[in-house]
Design an enzyme around this catalytic site. Structure first.
Site, PDB file in Angstrom:
ATOM      1  N   GLU B  38      45.239  41.398  40.906  1.00 47.06           N
ATOM      2  CA  GLU B  38      43.962  42.113  40.748  1.00 47.06           C
ATOM      3  C   GLU B  38      44.209  43.382  39.914  1.00 47.06           C
ATOM      4  O   GLU B  38      45.242  44.046  40.081  1.00 47.06           O
ATOM      5  CB  GLU B  38      43.509  42.496  42.174  1.00 47.06           C
ATOM      6  CG  GLU B  38      42.208  43.234  42.315  1.00 47.06           C
ATOM      7  CD  GLU B  38      41.929  43.605  43.783  1.00 47.06           C
ATOM      8  OE1 GLU B  38      42.865  43.503  44.625  1.00 47.06           O
ATOM      9  OE2 GLU B  38      40.786  43.997  44.094  1.00 47.06           O
ATOM     10  N   LYS B 109      34.353  39.983  42.280  1.00 46.88           N
ATOM     11  CA  LYS B 109      34.764  40.060  43.691  1.00 46.88           C
ATOM     12  C   LYS B 109      33.558  40.253  44.616  1.00 46.88           C
ATOM     13  O   LYS B 109      32.801  41.224  44.483  1.00 46.88           O
ATOM     14  CB  LYS B 109      35.753  41.211  43.871  1.00 46.88           C
ATOM     15  CG  LYS B 109      36.440  41.249  45.235  1.00 46.88           C
ATOM     16  CD  LYS B 109      37.518  42.351  45.231  1.00 46.88           C
ATOM     17  CE  LYS B 109      38.308  42.395  46.525  1.00 46.88           C
ATOM     18  NZ  LYS B 109      39.357  43.452  46.483  1.00 46.88           N
ATOM     19  N   CYS B 142      41.791  39.118  46.288  1.00 51.08           N
ATOM     20  CA  CYS B 142      42.336  39.955  47.359  1.00 51.08           C
ATOM     21  C   CYS B 142      41.565  39.811  48.690  1.00 51.08           C
ATOM     22  O   CYS B 142      41.625  38.763  49.309  1.00 51.08           O
ATOM     23  CB  CYS B 142      42.399  41.400  46.889  1.00 51.08           C
ATOM     24  SG  CYS B 142      43.588  42.397  47.833  1.00 51.08           S
ATOM     25  N   VAL B 169      47.176  45.796  50.467  1.00 46.78           N
ATOM     26  CA  VAL B 169      47.785  46.945  51.156  1.00 46.78           C
ATOM     27  C   VAL B 169      47.939  46.676  52.652  1.00 46.78           C
ATOM     28  O   VAL B 169      48.801  47.247  53.304  1.00 46.78           O
ATOM     29  CB  VAL B 169      46.976  48.242  50.927  1.00 46.78           C
ATOM     30  CG1 VAL B 169      47.053  48.661  49.459  1.00 46.78           C
ATOM     31  CG2 VAL B 169      45.536  48.099  51.357  1.00 46.78           C
TER      32      VAL B 169
END
Lengths: 261, 261
Positions: B38, B109, B142, B169
């Site tokens: 991404e 997204k 993601c 993350v």
């Protein structure tokens, strides 16, 4: 609350023995909610529909219900268990919930696995969530786990805990339940059986590994693959009410159903 | 087909450098489809929307598109990559697919993560599946992974492979992708970045561990957490067409949407 998963090794067709053995495990350990395996009283690997007919019972008047109802009242607890249900001439692979406060609820397995389709009618009632003083309990049975829509539907209906009676023969469920719990921020209690049933059209071996999984995807307990067991964990179902993954991301409100097939 | 996940360590804001480093990795290894992270060219941890405005580009005419289009033609391959898109005065966290045969496709997204909501408009186009000579490629970006509806929608639209540009993350995705692949019987290629961006409102560290996951839930490759890398696996996308878990259970046809919330 004290949440128990009960892993048993039923003998096919021997209902009284199987119920007695389950009760013995349950009586050994105090809990607020006990989750038993799918079809824990009858066994699973039916050869013919006549066998199911012979072993199945109506929900509220069957012997399995009666024995567990008595247990629930004596222990002031709840029980979720799988059983072969006979209703209006049909057979269902069902699960019941019985509480000492009079809670009585029924779920009929929506996603039937393999030869179950020869014996049982598919579930004809919605996924349901039951209120208890400990929190909201949704029920799914075994193969339902494979379809993300099952746990998702229960979470959208408010389930804080998914009680999951199972007779798992495929290996994937224990390692997948953390994803089910993460994506919905719920607890899950998967109660599986062990043993091999050398009957039916082919032997079936059940994988044990009953599991309690946290809303963060932690495996709080995993039972062995080959031993009966009761395991209890202290869990606080209210932690599931916070569905925020970040301050800006809510697991249910962030869904965008207009883009879902 | 040869399927590559490209794990990079972009420097915030240095588009030319980041594109050049990605191309260098990609040129080192022949593949039919390369999946990049991404926002691989811009970096992720924006402080202000002005920064995004400055770094974003239109899809078909931006420098990132042009460089990857040239690479795809030279290598006779496909590329899926994440980029900051500018379109009609709006900004999107998008992914493109470019093929040497002229295939060009765009995904925006749908499930934005955390501060992305401050910078980007949520995706306004459906999940899409793109035909290639190697098979049908769906795209999600993601955090979309967290919502089972994303991969499910792509599978229902025929995806055999989910290309999954990411800047992860949180720790959960690598261990959850096997469930996404199992439940839909698809391949997934999660391309993640590494490194820490000491900027924005707080530093962000990306977990690496780019991964190729099989329709049986096997992790065919997992990259390290802290090194740039390109990894290639030979995969046959046609194996995903058999959705039978048992001869009597089809993962998509067995769905019972009438009971799904």
């Amino acid at each position: 609350m004290k949440l128990a998963v009960v892993q048993t090794n039923p003998t096919f067709g021997e209902k009284s023995k199987n119920i007695a053995e389950a009760l013995q495990l349950m009586q050994s350990t105090q809990a607020d909610l006990y989750v038993l395996p799918e079809l824990f009283a009858t066994g699973y690997n039916f050869a013919t529909v006549e066998e199911v007919q012979h072993l199945a019972e109506p929900f509220r008047t069957g012997v399995t219900f009666k024995e567990l109802e008595q247990f629930a009242h004596e222990q002031r607890s709840y029980v979720v268990y799988g059983f072969a249900e006979k209703s209006n001439g049909k057979l269902y692979n069902s699960a019941g919930i019985i509480g000492h406060d009079g809670t009585v609820g029924l779920y009929r397995k929506i996603h039937l696995f393999d030869r179950e389709k020869l014996f049982f009618a598919p579930g004809d009632k919605p996924f349901q969530v039951f209120d208890t003083p400990h929190g909201k309990v949704g029920i799914m049975v075994c193969f339902d786990w494979y379809f993300p829509e099952s746990a998702r539907t229960l979470a959208l209906k408010g389930a804080q805990l998914i009680a999951h009676p199972s007779n798992l023969v495929l290996p994937n469920c224990p390692n997948s339940m953390p994803t089910r719990c993460l994506e919905n921020r719920v607890f899950a209690a998967t109660a599986n059986r062990i043993g091999t049933e050398n009957r039916g059209v082919a032997p079936l071996t059940y994988i044990g590994q009953s599991q309690i999984t946290s809303p963060r995807g932690e495996i709080l307990h995993r039972a062995p693959a080959d031993k009966p067991e009761i395991a209890v964990k202290d869990v606080d179902l209210t932690v599931t009410d916070n569905k925020n993954v970040t301050p800006r991301n809510h697991l249910l409100d962030d869904r965008r159903p207009e883009f879902y097939a």
